[in-house]
Design a protein around this motif. Structure first.
Motif, PDB file in Angstrom:
ATOM      1  N   LEU A  15       0.831  -1.196   0.000  1.00 10.90           N
ATOM      2  CA  LEU A  15       0.000   0.000   0.000  1.00 10.90           C
ATOM      3  C   LEU A  15       0.866   1.245   0.000  1.00 10.90           C
ATOM      4  O   LEU A  15       1.938   1.262   0.581  1.00 10.90           O
ATOM      5  CB  LEU A  15      -0.906   0.008   1.236  1.00 10.90           C
ATOM      6  CG  LEU A  15      -1.889  -1.150   1.348  1.00 10.90           C
ATOM      7  CD1 LEU A  15      -2.559  -1.124   2.705  1.00 10.90           C
ATOM      8  CD2 LEU A  15      -2.913  -1.113   0.245  1.00 10.90           C
ATOM      9  N   GLN A  16       0.401   2.275  -0.655  1.00  9.43           N
ATOM     10  CA  GLN A  16       1.143   3.525  -0.699  1.00  9.43           C
ATOM     11  C   GLN A  16       0.519   4.514   0.278  1.00  9.43           C
ATOM     12  O   GLN A  16      -0.691   4.676   0.312  1.00  9.43           O
ATOM     13  CB  GLN A  16       1.104   4.075  -2.125  1.00  9.43           C
ATOM     14  CG  GLN A  16       2.189   5.053  -2.395  1.00  9.43           C
ATOM     15  CD  GLN A  16       2.265   5.349  -3.882  1.00  9.43           C
ATOM     16  OE1 GLN A  16       1.277   5.317  -4.586  1.00  9.43           O
ATOM     17  NE2 GLN A  16       3.457   5.644  -4.339  1.00  9.43           N
ATOM     18  N   ALA A  17       1.358   5.137   1.072  1.00  9.11           N
ATOM     19  CA  ALA A  17       0.857   6.097   2.058  1.00  9.11           C
ATOM     20  C   ALA A  17       0.372   7.369   1.369  1.00  9.11           C
ATOM     21  O   ALA A  17       0.922   7.791   0.361  1.00  9.11           O
ATOM     22  CB  ALA A  17       1.952   6.430   3.059  1.00  9.11           C
ATOM     23  N   MET A  18      -0.670   7.957   1.924  1.00  8.00           N
ATOM     24  CA  MET A  18      -1.231   9.198   1.406  1.00  8.00           C
ATOM     25  C   MET A  18      -1.366  10.156   2.574  1.00  8.00           C
ATOM     26  O   MET A  18      -1.898   9.782   3.619  1.00  8.00           O
ATOM     27  CB  MET A  18      -2.608   8.922   0.782  1.00  8.00           C
ATOM     28  CG  MET A  18      -3.402  10.151   0.432  1.00  8.00           C
ATOM     29  SD  MET A  18      -2.719  11.132  -0.893  1.00  8.00           S
ATOM     30  CE  MET A  18      -2.973  10.050  -2.268  1.00  8.00           C
ATOM     31  N   ASN A  19      -0.873  11.365   2.416  1.00 11.62           N
ATOM     32  CA  ASN A  19      -0.966  12.379   3.459  1.00 11.62           C
ATOM     33  C   ASN A  19      -1.539  13.658   2.884  1.00 11.62           C
ATOM     34  O   ASN A  19      -1.199  14.028   1.765  1.00 11.62           O
ATOM     35  CB  ASN A  19       0.424  12.684   4.045  1.00 11.62           C
ATOM     36  CG  ASN A  19       1.023  11.487   4.733  1.00 11.62           C
ATOM     37  OD1 ASN A  19       0.446  10.951   5.653  1.00 11.62           O
ATOM     38  ND2 ASN A  19       2.182  11.061   4.277  1.00 11.62           N
ATOM     39  N   LEU A  20      -2.388  14.309   3.650  1.00 10.71           N
ATOM     40  CA  LEU A  20      -2.859  15.631   3.258  1.00 10.71           C
ATOM     41  C   LEU A  20      -3.091  16.452   4.512  1.00 10.71           C
ATOM     42  O   LEU A  20      -3.427  15.915   5.567  1.00 10.71           O
ATOM     43  CB  LEU A  20      -4.106  15.563   2.378  1.00 10.71           C
ATOM     44  CG  LEU A  20      -5.420  15.090   2.964  1.00 10.71           C
ATOM     45  CD1 LEU A  20      -6.349  16.278   3.111  1.00 10.71           C
ATOM     46  CD2 LEU A  20      -6.033  14.092   2.013  1.00 10.71           C
ATOM     47  N   ILE A 154      -4.311  14.380   7.710  1.00  9.94           N
ATOM     48  CA  ILE A 154      -4.919  13.083   7.439  1.00  9.94           C
ATOM     49  C   ILE A 154      -3.877  12.191   6.778  1.00  9.94           C
ATOM     50  O   ILE A 154      -3.186  12.624   5.855  1.00  9.94           O
ATOM     51  CB  ILE A 154      -6.143  13.233   6.513  1.00  9.94           C
ATOM     52  CG1 ILE A 154      -7.195  14.119   7.171  1.00  9.94           C
ATOM     53  CG2 ILE A 154      -6.726  11.864   6.142  1.00  9.94           C
ATOM     54  CD1 ILE A 154      -8.298  14.578   6.233  1.00  9.94           C
ATOM     55  N   SER A 155      -3.777  10.960   7.257  1.00  7.44           N
ATOM     56  CA  SER A 155      -2.872  10.009   6.602  1.00  7.44           C
ATOM     57  C   SER A 155      -3.611   8.683   6.448  1.00  7.44           C
ATOM     58  O   SER A 155      -4.423   8.298   7.287  1.00  7.44           O
ATOM     59  CB  SER A 155      -1.569   9.840   7.384  1.00  7.44           C
ATOM     60  OG  SER A 155      -1.808   9.349   8.670  1.00  7.44           O
ATOM     61  N   ALA A 156      -3.310   8.025   5.354  1.00 10.99           N
ATOM     62  CA  ALA A 156      -3.904   6.724   5.056  1.00 10.99           C
ATOM     63  C   ALA A 156      -2.838   5.847   4.436  1.00 10.99           C
ATOM     64  O   ALA A 156      -1.921   6.340   3.775  1.00 10.99           O
ATOM     65  CB  ALA A 156      -5.073   6.885   4.097  1.00 10.99           C
ATOM     66  N   GLU A 157      -2.962   4.576   4.678  1.00 12.34           N
ATOM     67  CA  GLU A 157      -2.004   3.631   4.099  1.00 12.34           C
ATOM     68  C   GLU A 157      -2.549   3.050   2.820  1.00 12.34           C
ATOM     69  O   GLU A 157      -3.717   2.985   2.599  1.00 12.34           O
ATOM     70  CB  GLU A 157      -1.699   2.528   5.102  1.00 12.34           C
ATOM     71  CG  GLU A 157      -0.999   3.067   6.323  1.00 12.34           C
ATOM     72  CD  GLU A 157      -0.712   1.968   7.333  1.00 12.34           C
ATOM     73  OE1 GLU A 157      -1.125   0.818   7.144  1.00 12.34           O
ATOM     74  OE2 GLU A 157      -0.053   2.280   8.320  1.00 12.34           O
TER      75      GLU A 157
END
Length: 157
Positions: A15-20, A154-157
């Motif tokens: 999975l690729q991390a996503m941050n905003l 916000i961060s998501a994997e």
């Protein structure tokens, strides 16, 4: 070796991390409780719109900073609320007095501030599918030194 409750390492690495992050300016308002009423012998419920202006600003910033694709996995969110400081906390030059508190220990309640922000972001349908995806929340409520509002990460994997 995996421990109970930890994500499988192979799945985690695929999975690729996503941050905003964004800042919603304005005086943070708590999500109001649903109100019940009886009119003409019929019961009904409604949600007061006392937080609507605040939620509109959160939605505006969430949309402006939304990821290219909606987040579908587990989400971590960090919220830092900065509320207005009473004039009694300030010197005549507008600087906080040495003994003025940092933490905002009065209403609005932190859990209701969190609910207003997460509901507003969910309403955009641009960041995540549903706020039930939030698995970790870190939140603070302090008096503002500069701008009032809420810093959202916000961060998501």
């Amino acid at each position: 070796m995996l421990t109970l409750g930890s994500p499988d390492e192979s799945a985690k690495s695929s999975l690729q991390a996503m941050n905003l992050s964004f800042f919603a300016a304005g005086i943070p308002k708590a999500q109001p409780r649903v109100k019940a009423f009886v009119r003409g012998g019929h019961a009904g419920v409604y949600t007061p719109d006392s937080a609507e202006t605040w939620k509109q600003e959160v939605r505006r910033q969430a949309i402006a900073n939304a990821p290219e694709s909606i987040l579908t996995g587990p989400i971590r969110i960090e919220l830092d609320f900065f509320l207005p400081r009473p004039k009694a906390h300030l010197t005549k030059h507008g600087v906080p007095k040495p003994k003025s508190p940092v933490w905002h220990c009065k209403k609005p309640d932190l859990d209701n501030l969190i609910k207003a922000v997460t509901d507003a972001i969910t309403d955009t349908q641009r960041v995540w599918l549903d706020d039930s995806q939030i698995c970790e929340i870190t939140a603070t409520k302090t008096y503002a030194l500069n701008a009032v509002g809420c810093s959202v990460s916000i961060s998501a994997e």
